[in-house]
Write a protein that holds these residues in place. Sequence first.
Motif, PDB file in Angstrom:
ATOM      1  N   LYS A  89       0.803  -0.977   0.068  1.00  0.00           N
ATOM      2  CA  LYS A  89       0.373   0.042   0.439  1.00  0.00           C
ATOM      3  C   LYS A  89       0.919   1.032  -0.152  1.00  0.00           C
ATOM      4  O   LYS A  89       0.449   2.143  -0.561  1.00  0.00           O
ATOM      5  N   LYS A  90       2.087   1.355   1.024  1.00  0.00           N
ATOM      6  CA  LYS A  90       2.436   2.393   0.966  1.00  0.00           C
ATOM      7  C   LYS A  90       3.378   2.769  -0.503  1.00  0.00           C
ATOM      8  O   LYS A  90       3.621   4.066  -0.760  1.00  0.00           O
ATOM      9  N   TYR A  91       4.631   1.607  -0.721  1.00  0.00           N
ATOM     10  CA  TYR A  91       5.247   2.377  -2.327  1.00  0.00           C
ATOM     11  C   TYR A  91       4.229   2.178  -3.229  1.00  0.00           C
ATOM     12  O   TYR A  91       4.614   2.507  -4.658  1.00  0.00           O
ATOM     13  N   LEU A  92       3.096   1.552  -3.070  1.00  0.00           N
ATOM     14  CA  LEU A  92       1.849   1.389  -4.415  1.00  0.00           C
ATOM     15  C   LEU A  92       1.881   3.163  -4.554  1.00  0.00           C
ATOM     16  O   LEU A  92       1.028   3.461  -5.435  1.00  0.00           O
ATOM     17  N   ASN A  93       1.409   3.715  -3.259  1.00  0.00           N
ATOM     18  CA  ASN A  93       1.155   4.915  -3.442  1.00  0.00           C
ATOM     19  C   ASN A  93       2.401   6.086  -3.530  1.00  0.00           C
ATOM     20  O   ASN A  93       2.163   7.388  -3.580  1.00  0.00           O
ATOM     21  N   ILE A  94       3.218   6.341  -4.330  1.00  0.00           N
ATOM     22  CA  ILE A  94       4.410   6.813  -4.524  1.00  0.00           C
ATOM     23  C   ILE A  94       3.643   7.794  -5.086  1.00  0.00           C
ATOM     24  O   ILE A  94       3.354   7.401  -6.705  1.00  0.00           O
ATOM     25  N   ASN A  95       4.088   9.282  -5.337  1.00  0.00           N
ATOM     26  CA  ASN A  95       3.566  10.121  -6.850  1.00  0.00           C
ATOM     27  C   ASN A  95       4.127  10.491  -7.802  1.00  0.00           C
ATOM     28  O   ASN A  95       4.366  11.254  -8.262  1.00  0.00           O
TER      29      ASN A  95
END
Length: 382
Positions: free
Chosen positions: A293-299
């Motif tokens: 979840k965290k690493y898929l949410n990098i802009n």
Amino acid sequence: MIKLPENFESYSDARKAGFIKMKELKENGGKIVGTYCTFVPTELIIAAGAAPVSLCATSEEPISAAEMHLPRNLCPLIKASYGFALTDTCPYFYFSDFIVGETTCDGKRKMFELMNDIKDTYVMQLPHKRNSVALKSWEGEMEKFREKLEEFYGITITDEDIKKAIVLKNKERDLILKYLELGKLNPAPVSGYELGSRLDSLSFEPDMKKRMEGLEKRIEEVMDDWEKNYKGKESRRPRILVTGCPNGGVRDKTVKIIEELGADVVAFDSCSGTRECIDKVDEDLPVNEALAKKYLNINCSVMSPNTCRMDYIQEMIDDYKVDGVLEIILQACHTFAIESHNVKKAVSEKDKPYIKIETDYSMADIGQITTRLEAFLETIDK
């Protein structure tokens, strides 16, 4: 005895220091995993008892060597990454046990195939959407990378190992964000050139404790100086947000120049800026899901659609009281180049001036860039 490269004596002092540091780490039994991108989950590397280190990718020096195998009209970051590997002139690559790549763009995807002929290069298959299917796929990549680390080092990584690494990495993210948010102060207490350069240099330090200690010390120094000498003395220098591609290889002819022309770079929406730090890993979720979840949410512009980046840039304009936005595009970086259209629209909606500089690692265009930045600053009404 761990050997140094045969041409070690010809390297600069900084490069020699890097080689010595890595050599000492290896001789003391240290494990080193080389990375290029913030999409790589460093928590898994830490949980394996290894040091994640950023690899050299911001110099024109090895590009001519890279162009023997790679096309000339390719992103300079990709060519420099491969060139350093090919010429064995990056201490962090030289001493890495293996390399972790990621499919952030087609150029890197194919370059990593060639790099694998030089050193074991493991590539994580990054989805380019944010939905339930992509999340499940990225969770699977977390598990596969964990298995790669276990197999390579002959170890078992427990969920508890990963949870401890998550807590540690989240603390570092908080500290980096605290450092970058110094730019919210007026007058700016530290130059944007220092903000970017210091974080880049820290990424080459394998000891996370030392990284955090050094950053914490610098934050205290800056705040002490600001409280004593600058608080309450607001500056009228234009406040600039820098966004776009990684700017380490072009910082001297963009960030440094615009500050020399009389502006303050106070905010970075970039890979070495706040982009990776704004969201932390959820410490209460199962580890694979939390990391995914965290690493898929990098802009990053590789995500499609990427409206959250536009929203975040607009938030930064307000939070940092930004007067203008400079977007830096590395030549042949198609995702950022195309997305710059939406960035310009987002900045225009906030009624702020915007300029896009497209460049490579050469200094040949520094005069042209300086002229354009001068004209850009004249559009800012202070």
